[in-house]
Scaffold this motif. Sequence first.
Motif, PDB file in Angstrom:
ATOM      1  N   ARG A 279      44.835  39.235  36.811  1.00  0.00           N
ATOM      2  CA  ARG A 279      45.370  37.808  36.489  1.00  0.00           C
ATOM      3  C   ARG A 279      46.623  37.525  37.408  1.00  0.00           C
TER       4      ARG A 279
ATOM      5  N   GLY B  15      42.827  36.355  29.380  1.00  0.00           N
ATOM      6  CA  GLY B  15      42.134  37.200  29.925  1.00  0.00           C
ATOM      7  C   GLY B  15      40.624  37.067  29.810  1.00  0.00           C
TER       8      GLY B  15
ATOM      9  N   ILE C 262      38.260  36.110  39.142  1.00  0.00           N
ATOM     10  CA  ILE C 262      38.831  37.307  38.345  1.00  0.00           C
ATOM     11  C   ILE C 262      38.784  38.500  38.834  1.00  0.00           C
TER      12      ILE C 262
ATOM     13  N   CYS D  59      45.150  36.176  40.455  1.00  0.00           N
ATOM     14  CA  CYS D  59      44.473  34.818  40.167  1.00  0.00           C
ATOM     15  C   CYS D  59      45.542  33.693  40.207  1.00  0.00           C
TER      16      CYS D  59
ATOM     17  N   ILE E  11      43.913  33.435  33.188  1.00  0.00           N
ATOM     18  CA  ILE E  11      45.331  33.837  33.216  1.00  0.00           C
ATOM     19  C   ILE E  11      46.184  33.652  32.119  1.00  0.00           C
TER      20      ILE E  11
END
Length: 281
Positions: free
Chosen positions: A233, A103, A229, A236, A100
């Motif tokens: 993001r 990357g 993943i 997540c 998060i």
Amino acid sequence: QTLINTQFFIPCATKLGMEYDQAKLIYSIIETNCDKLTSIPQVLSIGFSAGIVPYMTVSLENHDYKGLNKNIEDCLDTVLYIGLPVCIAMASLAEPIYFIMYGGSELEYGVTCLQWSSLLGLCTTLTPICNSMMLTLRFRKQSIVYLACGFVVKCATFYPLMALMGYTGAIVSSCLCSATIIALSLMKIRKEFHIKYKKIIKRTIRMLIACFAMNGIFALWNMFGPSWISGGRIICLLELAVVGIIGIIVYVIVSEMMKLPKAVFHMSIKQMANRYLHRGA
């Protein structure tokens, strides 16, 4: 710790067979990315280091060693009650947290470094508190000596641990540095003021049990849930929020069952909730 890492991490890593660019990348992950994340529990040390000083000073001036013992217990118990689950959760959820924040381009190295840095985060949360207690109790010279001892431990263990463990050895050597300072400081305080840590140790064991229960939630998600993943993001982040909140609830419930909040904060979770709701109203 930073001084040694800055000067010797890349030369040691390249000497042990790592490519220069790879060593530079991992160094930046440890000293920049992971350090930002582990600074979250370290904020605790700032508040409690400042907050404990007046109480300890009053107890010391009045020769109230029973009150001094209570102040030390309250400070360490509170920091451990909050800091332990934060650091353990950070280690268990290193993959989604790092993904998060930074990357997936360097995820393999980032996850490993963050898992080990979480342990360092706990150590560097306790170190300033012990240092503050030493200064408050007028052990300034000993405090400087203990910092120097920690520095020597960092220097002595840095290369052997890197040769043995790879790049994570640099983090472990920092943990040993902080652990040395913590152990020496607490031993000095115990010797001079006959402080007993038996109750703190017992409560810490109960905190670890509650953390183990919390960690069970994270383990179940890692085993049966979707990949962190796989959805990007934002997804997540939402998954992490749900799993994290459930983990916190489990930690609080289990700790309440063992009467930890009552022992640490001198009131139950229900009493704390009622108090803050009353203040809010």
